[in-house]
Design a protein around this motif. Structure first.
Motif, PDB file in Angstrom:
ATOM      1  N   LYS A 140      10.218  -0.090  10.292  1.00 23.85           N
ATOM      2  CA  LYS A 140       8.567   0.346   9.916  1.00 23.85           C
ATOM      3  C   LYS A 140       8.674   1.073   8.964  1.00 23.85           C
ATOM      4  N   ALA A 141      10.027   2.458   9.264  1.00 24.80           N
ATOM      5  CA  ALA A 141       9.625   2.853   7.703  1.00 24.80           C
ATOM      6  C   ALA A 141       9.759   2.584   6.625  1.00 24.80           C
ATOM      7  N   ARG A 142      11.004   1.425   6.614  1.00 23.59           N
ATOM      8  CA  ARG A 142      10.884  -0.021   5.074  1.00 23.59           C
ATOM      9  C   ARG A 142       9.553  -0.284   5.213  1.00 23.59           C
ATOM     10  N   ILE A 143       8.693  -0.931   5.903  1.00 23.64           N
ATOM     11  CA  ILE A 143       7.592  -0.889   5.970  1.00 23.64           C
ATOM     12  C   ILE A 143       6.325  -0.164   5.341  1.00 23.64           C
ATOM     13  N   ASP A 144       6.368   0.950   6.087  1.00 24.96           N
ATOM     14  CA  ASP A 144       5.755   1.895   5.334  1.00 24.96           C
ATOM     15  C   ASP A 144       5.916   2.379   4.018  1.00 24.96           C
ATOM     16  N   HIS A 145       7.159   2.266   3.654  1.00 21.14           N
ATOM     17  CA  HIS A 145       7.285   2.796   2.253  1.00 21.14           C
ATOM     18  C   HIS A 145       7.174   1.806   1.427  1.00 21.14           C
ATOM     19  N   ASP A 146       7.167   0.069   1.679  1.00 23.56           N
ATOM     20  CA  ASP A 146       6.078  -1.053   0.405  1.00 23.56           C
ATOM     21  C   ASP A 146       4.916  -0.626   0.663  1.00 23.56           C
ATOM     22  N   VAL A 147       4.356  -0.521   2.275  1.00 22.90           N
ATOM     23  CA  VAL A 147       2.899   0.349   2.014  1.00 22.90           C
ATOM     24  C   VAL A 147       2.836   1.093   0.905  1.00 22.90           C
ATOM     25  N   ALA A 148       3.157   2.227   0.853  1.00 24.33           N
ATOM     26  CA  ALA A 148       2.501   3.406   0.147  1.00 24.33           C
ATOM     27  C   ALA A 148       3.205   3.203  -1.309  1.00 24.33           C
ATOM     28  N   TYR A 149       4.006   1.895  -1.133  1.00 23.60           N
ATOM     29  CA  TYR A 149       3.992   1.551  -2.916  1.00 23.60           C
ATOM     30  C   TYR A 149       3.095   0.854  -3.648  1.00 23.60           C
ATOM     31  N   VAL A 150       2.312  -0.144  -2.219  1.00 26.88           N
ATOM     32  CA  VAL A 150       1.154  -0.762  -3.118  1.00 26.88           C
ATOM     33  C   VAL A 150       0.379   0.329  -3.566  1.00 26.88           C
ATOM     34  N   GLN A 151      -0.277   1.138  -2.673  1.00 27.40           N
ATOM     35  CA  GLN A 151      -0.692   2.085  -2.407  1.00 27.40           C
ATOM     36  C   GLN A 151      -0.620   3.373  -3.511  1.00 27.40           C
ATOM     37  N   ASN A 152       0.029   3.168  -4.274  1.00 28.98           N
ATOM     38  CA  ASN A 152       0.420   4.450  -4.942  1.00 28.98           C
ATOM     39  C   ASN A 152       1.207   3.506  -6.091  1.00 28.98           C
ATOM     40  N   PHE A 153       0.904   2.208  -6.763  1.00 26.04           N
ATOM     41  CA  PHE A 153       1.407   2.026  -7.703  1.00 26.04           C
ATOM     42  C   PHE A 153       1.025   2.543  -9.193  1.00 26.04           C
ATOM     43  N   SER A 154       2.632   2.719 -10.200  1.00 27.21           N
ATOM     44  CA  SER A 154       1.810   2.811 -10.967  1.00 27.21           C
ATOM     45  C   SER A 154       2.850   2.966 -12.774  1.00 27.21           C
ATOM     46  N   LEU A 155       3.378   2.593 -13.168  1.00 26.50           N
ATOM     47  CA  LEU A 155       4.524   2.699 -13.814  1.00 26.50           C
ATOM     48  C   LEU A 155       5.488   3.968 -13.817  1.00 26.50           C
ATOM     49  N   TRP A 156       5.037   5.361 -14.305  1.00 25.10           N
ATOM     50  CA  TRP A 156       6.211   6.414 -13.806  1.00 25.10           C
ATOM     51  C   TRP A 156       6.360   6.083 -12.330  1.00 25.10           C
ATOM     52  N   LEU A 157       6.357   6.009 -11.178  1.00 24.54           N
ATOM     53  CA  LEU A 157       7.143   5.234 -10.293  1.00 24.54           C
ATOM     54  C   LEU A 157       7.838   4.611  -9.837  1.00 24.54           C
ATOM     55  N   ASP A 158       7.241   3.058 -10.748  1.00 23.58           N
ATOM     56  CA  ASP A 158       8.352   2.237 -11.553  1.00 23.58           C
ATOM     57  C   ASP A 158       9.327   2.422 -12.112  1.00 23.58           C
ATOM     58  N   ILE A 159       9.574   3.240 -12.553  1.00 19.05           N
ATOM     59  CA  ILE A 159      10.590   3.983 -13.172  1.00 19.05           C
ATOM     60  C   ILE A 159      11.449   5.104 -13.001  1.00 19.05           C
TER      61      ILE A 159
END
Length: 176
Positions: A140-159
């Motif tokens: 579940k934590a894995r999916i929580d991290h995926d969803v957090a990425y979708v909600q907080n997407f940014s170029l800085w986060l990608d880097i």
């Protein structure tokens, strides 16, 4: 990649690449590419049977490729085709299981991870959530991290994700 292909061919018979159907953006399926790390007759194209450490289906070269994540390099072709991105939630097989349940049953908001193109790496992997999905809390934590990425997407986060992945997977990762 040509050297890796030659080593795979020398080490065991069969194709160099392994193809498997995965779910991408909005649940649309595509064929993901990986270097083949298992003996041909032992591969599971459905993805239902997950690979574990010391898995007898994995070739000697395959163990190295998995440990270093080199087996994932052909997915750069998926990126060029537009099926994947460098960063995004890792694509799962349809009906991916976690702790004996379909992820869709375990995590009610599972589909949110399909709002973005899947990636070679993601926020979950950059934070150590990779490998067998036998524990419900970790899954579940894995999916929580995926969803957090979708909600907080940014170029800085990608880097940040790219640098964390380089450290976690290519230097200290176990590939499972």
């Amino acid at each position: 990649m040509l050297i890796v292909a030659a080593v795979i061919k020398i080490n065991s018979s069969g194709p160099v690449l392994f193809k498997q159907e995965r779910e991408g953006t909005l649940g649309k399926t595509f064929s993901i590419l990986k270097f083949r790390t298992m003996y041909v007759n032992d591969c599971d194209p459905s993805g239902v049977r997950q690979t574990t450490q010391a898995d007898s289906r994995v070739t000697q070269v395959g163990n190295f490729l998995r440990r270093t994540s080199i087996d994932e390099l052909p997915q750069l072709l998926n990126v060029v085709k537009g099926d994947m991105s460098i960063v995004g939630p890792r694509p799962h097989v349809k009906g991916q299981q976690a702790a004996g349940l379909a992820y869709r049953e375990l995590v009610p908001y599972y589909e949110m991870r399909h709002m973005m193109r899947p990636g070679l790496t993601g926020w979950a992997q950059a934070n150590g959530y990779r490998g067998p999905t036998i524990d419900r809390i970790l899954s579940k934590a894995r999916i929580d991290h995926d969803v957090a990425y979708v909600q907080n997407f940014s170029l800085w986060l990608d880097i940040v994700i790219i640098f964390r992945t380089l450290k976690a997977e290519f230097i200290t990762g176990n590939g499972y």
